[in-house]
Design an enzyme around this catalytic site. Structure first.
Site, PDB file in Angstrom:
ATOM      1  N   SER A 238      23.528  12.764 -10.033  1.00 26.42           N
ATOM      2  CA  SER A 238      24.338  11.942 -10.928  1.00 26.42           C
ATOM      3  C   SER A 238      25.623  11.557 -10.209  1.00 26.42           C
ATOM      4  O   SER A 238      25.836  11.925  -9.052  1.00 26.42           O
ATOM      5  CB  SER A 238      24.673  12.726 -12.192  1.00 26.42           C
ATOM      6  OG  SER A 238      25.640  13.712 -11.878  1.00 26.42           O
ATOM      7  N   LYS A 239      26.456  10.832 -10.943  1.00 26.36           N
ATOM      8  CA  LYS A 239      27.729  10.378 -10.364  1.00 26.36           C
ATOM      9  C   LYS A 239      28.565  11.532  -9.821  1.00 26.36           C
ATOM     10  O   LYS A 239      29.342  11.360  -8.893  1.00 26.36           O
ATOM     11  CB  LYS A 239      28.536   9.642 -11.430  1.00 26.36           C
ATOM     12  CG  LYS A 239      28.112   8.208 -11.591  1.00 26.36           C
ATOM     13  CD  LYS A 239      29.084   7.485 -12.498  1.00 26.36           C
ATOM     14  CE  LYS A 239      28.367   6.325 -13.159  1.00 26.36           C
ATOM     15  NZ  LYS A 239      28.941   5.942 -14.429  1.00 26.36           N
ATOM     16  N   ARG A 240      28.402  12.679 -10.435  1.00 25.10           N
ATOM     17  CA  ARG A 240      29.183  13.836  -9.994  1.00 25.10           C
ATOM     18  C   ARG A 240      28.939  14.147  -8.513  1.00 25.10           C
ATOM     19  O   ARG A 240      29.766  14.746  -7.849  1.00 25.10           O
ATOM     20  CB  ARG A 240      28.805  15.084 -10.809  1.00 25.10           C
ATOM     21  CG  ARG A 240      29.425  15.161 -12.162  1.00 25.10           C
ATOM     22  CD  ARG A 240      29.136  16.505 -12.800  1.00 25.10           C
ATOM     23  NE  ARG A 240      27.712  16.757 -12.923  1.00 25.10           N
ATOM     24  CZ  ARG A 240      27.029  17.602 -12.184  1.00 25.10           C
ATOM     25  NH1 ARG A 240      27.636  18.306 -11.256  1.00 25.10           N
ATOM     26  NH2 ARG A 240      25.737  17.761 -12.361  1.00 25.10           N
ATOM     27  N   HIS A 241      27.771  13.769  -8.013  1.00 27.43           N
ATOM     28  CA  HIS A 241      27.443  14.084  -6.633  1.00 27.43           C
ATOM     29  C   HIS A 241      27.974  13.052  -5.651  1.00 27.43           C
ATOM     30  O   HIS A 241      27.509  12.963  -4.520  1.00 27.43           O
ATOM     31  CB  HIS A 241      25.933  14.219  -6.480  1.00 27.43           C
ATOM     32  CG  HIS A 241      25.358  15.349  -7.272  1.00 27.43           C
ATOM     33  ND1 HIS A 241      24.776  15.161  -8.509  1.00 27.43           N
ATOM     34  CD2 HIS A 241      25.305  16.675  -7.029  1.00 27.43           C
ATOM     35  CE1 HIS A 241      24.383  16.333  -8.976  1.00 27.43           C
ATOM     36  NE2 HIS A 241      24.689  17.262  -8.112  1.00 27.43           N
ATOM     37  N   GLY A 242      28.941  12.252  -6.093  1.00 29.88           N
ATOM     38  CA  GLY A 242      29.522  11.272  -5.174  1.00 29.88           C
ATOM     39  C   GLY A 242      28.772   9.968  -5.248  1.00 29.88           C
ATOM     40  O   GLY A 242      28.314   9.571  -6.307  1.00 29.88           O
TER      41      GLY A 242
END
Ligand code: GLU
Length: 474
Positions: A238-242
Site C-alpha cells: 500500500s501507500k505506506r510502503h512508499g
C-alpha cells in the site's frame, strides 16, 4: 482459437505496481502465443472514477510499454447490455425480483449472527407468492442450491466451491444499475476474452461469475488468480510502503524495462536468471508457472536491477528517459545527438535515471557552487601552481586540437613540467567543469562541454582556488 486477455482496472486511483504486474502478465501471456490484449476501464462507479484517473492509468501503461491492442473500452458504455442480460435471466426464470427491505435484510443478518451462521441472503423472495407491486426491488440470480463450482485455476490449481457457500447475488440494484459481477461476465463474453488473469482478491467472485456464464449459455474463460504483492513487513502493498504508483517510480528514476523485469520476477522465475528483456519475458513467460505464495516487493532489489538495466542499455534506450528527467530539471529541448554522447560516460556511475540527469546537469548549466567535500579533498595549495600552468597550456590548445589527443598532450606536458600526477591535477578540472569530483572522464567532459565554455569554467575555478589558498596562507 486466438488467445485474448484483458486488463480491467477500476479508475479509482493511479496505476499501482500490483495493477501493473497484472497488466504485464496479461500482456506477456497474450504475446507469448500471438494473442490480443484488451484494456477495459471498469468505470461503473461514477462517483469514484474520473478522466484524470483514466489518463493516469493509460500513461502508466504506455510508459511501461504495455499499451493494449484494443481499448480502452469503457464498461459504462455497455450498461444497457448488462441490464438486458439480467432481464433475460429474469425472463428465463434464472433470476428473480427481491423486494426485501433494508430492515428485513438487517433482521435476517442479525438472526444469522445470533445463530453463529455466516450472514447471507436466505433466498426468501424466490418463493414470495404475492409480490408487492409498488415496492422497489433488486434482481437476484438463482444460485444453484446443490453441487459445487470447480475450475482449473492456472495459478491456484483446481478450486472447488460448494454452491451453498454462495448466496443469490444481486444482478441489478433497485435503481436499475448492474452490479460488478454481472458487468464483468457480460463484458468478458462480449469482448471474447479467453483468459482472465487477475489478482487473487477476485477469487471469491469467480464461482459467481462462472454460474452467470453458464446460465447465459456462454463459454467460461480460463482463469489465473495471481498472488498479491506484499511489502517487506509482510502486509499487503500500500501507500505506506512508499512509491506504489508506477509513474512515481518513473519520477524516482526507474526504467520501465527494470520495473517490468522486477515485476515479472515477483512470483515467476526461469531457473536462476534474474535479468530479462521484454523479448525474453515474452518468449519464456507462462502464467501456469507463476507461484502461489505472496510476492514481497523489495525496493533495494529493484534499485539494483535498475542499475543493471542502465549499464546494459544502449544510449538509444536511455535517451528518451534521460531527456524526460532533464526537462523536469529545467533543461529545455536537450539535443538527442548530444544526449547520446553524454550517456556512456554516466552509465557506470548511477543507479537511477534521476541520478543520471542530476549528474548531467553540468553539461547544460555551469556549476554555481562546488561540492564541499570535493573542494576539501582536492583543492590544496601544493597543486595550485600546476593547475594554473595547466590552464595556461589549455588556452594554447586550438579548437581543432580540442580532442583526446590534443588534450592528452597538453596534460602530459604540464605534468612533466610540474611533476603533478593525473590523479591530483585532474580533480580540480573535474570540479571546475562539473562542480564535483564525481563525473565522467576528464577529456570527455572537456570536449562535450566544449573549448570555450570549458576554459571559462576553468578560469572561474582558478579565482576560487586562489582565494581559498590565500585565505589559508593568512
Ligand atoms: N476492476 C477490477 C479491479 O480493478 C478487476 C476486475 C477483474 O479483473 O475481473 O480490481
Amino acid at each position: 482459437m486466438v488467445m485474448r486477455t484483458r486488463f480491467a482496472p477500476s479508475p479509482t486511483g493511479f496505476l499501482h505496481v500490483g495493477g501493473a504486474r497484472t497488466a504485464l502478465f496479461c500482456h506477456l501471456q497474450a504475446r507469448h502465443v500471438g494473442g490480443t490484449t484488451v484494456l477495459r476501464i471498469e468505470d461503473t462507479d461514477r462517483e469514484r472514477s474520473n478522466q484524470a484517473l483514466v489518463d493516469a492509468i493509460l500513461d502508466g501503461l504506455h510508459w511501461l510499454g504495455l499499451d493494449p491492442d484494443e481499448g480502452p473500452l469503457f464498461q459504462s458504455d455497455h450498461t444497457q447490455r448488462h441490464t438486458d442480460m439480467a432481464l433475460k435471466l429474469l425472463e428465463e426464470g434464472k433470476a428473480y425480483k427481491c423486494y426485501c427491505t433494508k430492515q428485513e435484510l438487517d433482521d435476517m443478518r442479525a438472526a444469522q449472527q445470533a445463530r453463529k451462521e455466516k450472514p447471507r441472503y436466505d433466498g426468501r423472495c424466490r418463493h414470495r407468492s404475492e409480490p408487492p407491486s409498488d415496492q422497489p426491488y433488486v434482481i437476484r440470480f438463482k444460485t444453484p442450491l446443490e453441487g459445487e463450482v470447480v475450475w482449473p485455476d492456472m495459478v491456484q490449481g483446481t478450486i472447488h466451491i460448494a454452491n451453498k457457500e454462495l448466496d443469490d447475488l444481486i444482478l441489478l440494484r433497485s435503481d436499475g444499475s448492474p452490479t460488478y459481477n454481472l458487468a464483468v461476465v457480460v463484458d468478458d463474453h462480449d469482448m471474447e476474452i479467453t483468459h482472465v488473469i487477475r489478482g487473487e482478491d477476485h477469487t471469491s467472485n469467480t464461482p459467481r461469475q462462472i454460474h452467470l456464464f453458464q446460465a447465459l449459455g456462454w463459454d467460461v474463460p480460463s482463469y489465473a488468480h495471481i498472488p498479491l504483492l506484499h511489502g517487506e513487513d509482510g502486509s499487503k502493498l500500500s501507500k505506506r510502503h512508499g512509491a506504489v504508483s508506477v509513474l512515481q517510480f518513473r519520477e524516482e528514476g526507474f526504467l520501465a524495462s527494470a520495473l517490468n523485469n522486477y515485476l515479472v520476477r515477483m512470483g515467476w522465475s526461469h531457473g536462476e536468471k534474474e535479468e530479462f528483456t521484454m523479448d525474453e519475458m515474452v518468449a519464456l513467460f507462462d502464467v501456469n508457472n507463476v507461484g502461489r505464495s505472496a510476492a514481497i516487493f523489495n525496493t533495494s532489489k529493484l534499485l539494483w536491477l535498475n542499475g543493471v538495466h542502465i549499464r546494459q542499455s544502449g544510449p538509444e534506450q536511455l535517451r528518451g528517459e534521460l531527456m524526460w528527467h532533464l526537462q523536469r530539471l529545467g533543461v529545455d529541448n536537450p539535443n538527442p545527438n548530444f544526449i547520446d554522447q553524454i550517456i556512456p560516460g554516466m552509465q557506470e556511475r548511477v543507479k537511477t535515471m534521476l541520478e543520471m540527469a542530476q549528474m548531467a546537469m553540468f553539461y547544460f548549466k555551469a556549476p554555481t557552487e562546488y561540492a564541499e567535500t570535493a573542494v576539501a579533498k582536492h583543492l590544496h595549495a601544493d597543486i595550485l601552481p600546476a593547475y594554473a600552468a595547466l590552464l595556461e597550456k589549455l588556452h594554447t590548445v586550438t579548437a581543432d586540437e580540442w580532442d583526446n589527443g590534443g588534450l592528452e598532450r597538453a596534460f602530459k606536458v604540464v605534468m612533466a613540467e610540474t611533476g603533478a600526477k593525473m590523479g591530483k591535477i585532474g580533480q580540480p578540472v573535474r570540479i571546475a567543469i562539473s562542480g564535483s569530483d564525481i563525473a565522467p572522464g576528464i577529456y570527455d567532459i572537456l570536449q562535450l562541454v566544449g573549448r570555450h565554455e570549458s576554459l571559462r569554467r576553468l578560469e572561474v575555478l582558478l579565482s576560487f582556488f586562489q582565494q581559498r589558498v590565500h585565505g589559508a596562507n593568512g
